[in-house]
Design a protein around this motif. Structure first.
Motif, PDB file in Angstrom:
ATOM      1  N   VAL A 161       7.391  66.401  57.196  1.00 21.78           N
ATOM      2  CA  VAL A 161       8.072  65.136  57.673  1.00 21.78           C
ATOM      3  C   VAL A 161       7.137  64.576  58.505  1.00 21.78           C
TER       4      VAL A 161
ATOM      5  N   HIS B 188       6.554  61.241  61.492  1.00 27.91           N
ATOM      6  CA  HIS B 188       7.073  60.126  62.260  1.00 27.91           C
ATOM      7  C   HIS B 188       5.964  59.231  62.421  1.00 27.91           C
TER       8      HIS B 188
ATOM      9  N   TYR C 110       9.329  57.148  58.745  1.00 30.64           N
ATOM     10  CA  TYR C 110       9.923  58.607  58.387  1.00 30.64           C
ATOM     11  C   TYR C 110       9.247  58.886  57.050  1.00 30.64           C
TER      12      TYR C 110
ATOM     13  N   GLU D 178       7.900  61.650  53.925  1.00 31.38           N
ATOM     14  CA  GLU D 178       7.619  63.126  53.578  1.00 31.38           C
ATOM     15  C   GLU D 178       6.372  63.311  52.744  1.00 31.38           C
TER      16      GLU D 178
ATOM     17  N   ILE E  12      11.105  58.144  53.375  1.00 26.04           N
ATOM     18  CA  ILE E  12      12.489  58.708  53.686  1.00 26.04           C
ATOM     19  C   ILE E  12      13.337  58.175  54.775  1.00 26.04           C
ATOM     20  N   SER E  13      12.629  57.102  55.468  1.00 27.72           N
ATOM     21  CA  SER E  13      12.986  56.407  56.438  1.00 27.72           C
ATOM     22  C   SER E  13      14.709  56.290  56.623  1.00 27.72           C
TER      23      SER E  13
ATOM     24  N   THR F  20      17.037  57.673  54.945  1.00 25.38           N
ATOM     25  CA  THR F  20      17.682  58.784  54.744  1.00 25.38           C
ATOM     26  C   THR F  20      17.621  59.763  56.284  1.00 25.38           C
ATOM     27  N   LYS F  21      16.413  59.537  56.651  1.00 28.02           N
ATOM     28  CA  LYS F  21      16.214  60.191  58.021  1.00 28.02           C
ATOM     29  C   LYS F  21      17.108  59.666  59.110  1.00 28.02           C
ATOM     30  N   ARG F  22      17.124  58.147  59.139  1.00 23.86           N
ATOM     31  CA  ARG F  22      17.656  57.479  60.004  1.00 23.86           C
ATOM     32  C   ARG F  22      19.322  58.045  60.021  1.00 23.86           C
TER      33      ARG F  22
ATOM     34  N   GLU G  73      20.310  60.344  58.746  1.00 24.32           N
ATOM     35  CA  GLU G  73      20.697  61.903  59.238  1.00 24.32           C
ATOM     36  C   GLU G  73      20.778  62.068  60.779  1.00 24.32           C
ATOM     37  N   ILE G  74      20.042  61.293  61.517  1.00 26.57           N
ATOM     38  CA  ILE G  74      19.790  61.025  62.865  1.00 26.57           C
ATOM     39  C   ILE G  74      21.307  60.787  63.398  1.00 26.57           C
TER      40      ILE G  74
ATOM     41  N   LYS H 284      23.881  63.357  63.090  1.00 27.14           N
ATOM     42  CA  LYS H 284      23.734  64.378  64.160  1.00 27.14           C
ATOM     43  C   LYS H 284      23.971  63.504  65.455  1.00 27.14           C
TER      44      LYS H 284
END
Length: 477
Positions: free
Chosen positions: A79, A81, A90, A92, A114-115, A117-119, A121-122, A125
């Motif tokens: 992945v 960035h 982002y 993959e 995957i921007s 999805t990644k955002r 996920e962040i 978190k």
């Protein structure tokens, strides 16, 4: 499949596609990749163009290492960035070596955006981190279990307290029921099952830490995901101070009610006696010599009522917290003589030997009225429960900054249960003295309270049939 159909499909995808030969020259790219390369590095990637063309450091070194890994035959993904306008944030990326006749002739690469999805996920978190920070930044215990009673979450407060209570090291995924003593397994499982059935409720538990009682209120809350209960989240609130105050209030109310019922009963008899004896004396004024017995009964009844009312008033004032103490230096011998003076006659009538063994120069710092009351009540208690020709000894000794005063007798004594009840302030009923002297049980309660107000300590030792020893301390002058 025809080549033009394949190219159409490669262009129809939202992914970025490209390939290159062992010299890192592009052999294929779709429009998405060509446009991204242009936005990033100012040149359109096309067949024949080096895939590292215009790529600045340190990106050039990073990507060269990746390309060389793939050319060495390794298939892998990662992945990446980017912070470049017009390029997905982002992606993959997958690297796939092209092998012909057991040799790597190139590498085919694909990059998926995957921007979003990644955002997400962040953000998740971050939310979890914020939630964790919140549950750690509290003095309450917080934990949750799944349907198998396995730990899902817990803050450090709960972990520490559970460890102290049950001598274990509880961890995530552990089955909490397994660490409980047999007496609690059924209770805790039953509570979790209630919550797992959809019930939200609260209970109050009592724990013992270092011989101190601690009360906690625990709330059980079902956890639902898509309409299905998957676990239970629990929160505790320390209510020790509230519960202690509640218990003390109940104890004070119970004690008050008990004392008032005793006092009401015991006042009725002496007052009735005083009234009747006064009538007898009034009718027989000319025969006073025949009324000595009546006079003695009258004096005893009046004395009992006076002492009862005095104790009642002092107790009421102490309960309201309005007794004003004035600490002063007092000669202990004088203080004791003044305290026992009202009951000297009672001791003489029972032929009791009273030995006061106090050094002449021994002095204490205390409030005189309350200190005198302590001595008076304890001496009166000793005379009441010591049979005729018995002994009472009053002594004192210095212990550092305190003076310990002892009032000992060889009277009827008390059972271990009664001693424990008195020390625990459980409202013990007074028993008649050796000559049927009456009491209310209020005197010892006052003694303990007045000793406490004078910053002293109260102790009691007694053996049934072998007398009692009451001891209290006052500050040494």
């Amino acid at each position: 499949m025809k080549q033009k159909d394949l190219l159409a499909q490669l262009e129809h995808t939202n992914d970025r596609l490209w390939s290159f030969d062992p010299d890192l020259n592009c052999t294929f790219t779709n429009t998405n990749m060509s446009e991204d390369f242009y936005h990033a590095f100012g040149i359109r990637l096309a067949p024949g163009v080096c895939v590292l063309q215009n790529v600045p450091e340190p990106l050039r070194t990073f990507w060269n290492e990746r390309y060389q890994r793939a050319l060495a035959g390794e298939k892998f993904g990662l992945v990446e960035h980017f912070e470049i306008e017009g390029v997905p944030e982002y992606v993959e990326v997958s690297f796939n070596p092209v092998i012909e006749d057991d040799m790597v002739t190139g590498v085919a690469c694909s990059s998926k955006d995957i921007s979003k999805t990644k955002r997400a996920e962040i953000q998740l978190k971050q939310s979890e981190a914020n939630l964790y920070a919140q549950i750690e930044n509290t003095s309450d215990s917080i934990w949750s279990v799944n349907r198998k009673y396995e730990m899902v979450t817990m803050n450090s407060v709960f972990q520490k307290e559970f460890s102290q209570a049950f001598r274990c090291d509880l961890k995530i995924k552990d089955r909490i029921i397994s660490y409980l003593p047999r007496s609690l397994k059924t209770v805790w499982r039953g509570r979790y099952d209630r919550a797992l059935s959809g019930e939200r409720f609260e209970v109050v538990d009592k724990f013992e830490y270092d011989d101190k009682a601690r009360y906690v209120e625990i709330s059980y809350n079902p956890v639902q995901i898509e309409g299905k209960i998957v676990g239970v989240t629990c929160f505790t609130r320390d209510i020790t101070a509230l519960k202690t105050s509640e218990l003390e209030l109940k104890k004070a109310v119970d004690t008050r009610d008990k004392f008032f019922s005793i006092i009401a009963h015991d006042l009725r008899g002496p007052i009735a006696n005083i009234h009747q004896l006064a009538q007898v004396l009034k009718l027989n004024e000319s025969e006073m010599k025949k009324n000595n017995e009546a006079l003695e009964m009258l004096a005893n009844s009046a004395g009992s009522v006076h002492k009862l009312l005095e104790n009642l008033l002092n107790w009421a004032l102490s309960q309201q917290g309005i007794i004003e103490l004035k600490q002063q230096t007092l000669n202990l011998g004088d203080l004791i003589n003044e305290g026992i003076a009202p009951y000297r006659l009672s001791a003489e009538l029972k032929n009791l030997t009273v030995d006061v063994d106090i050094e002449a120069d021994l002095s204490v710092r205390a409030d005189k009225p309350t200190a005198t009351s302590i001595i008076a009540n304890l001496f009166n208690n000793a005379t009441k429960y010591t049979p005729e020709k018995g002994n009472i000894r009053i002594s004192a000794s210095a212990h550092g900054k305190a003076i310990a005063v002892k009032i000992e007798d060889n009277g009827v004594g008390m059972s271990a249960d009664k001693v424990a009840a008195i020390l625990a302030e459980q409202g013990v009923e007074s028993t008649p003295g050796t000559q049927a002297e009456k009491g209310t049980g209020l005197g010892l309660t006052l003694c303990k309270e007045f000793v406490r107000l004078n910053n002293g300590k109260f102790a009691l030792k007694s053996t049934e049939g072998n007398g009692s020893c009451f001891e209290f301390t006052l500050e040494k002058a």
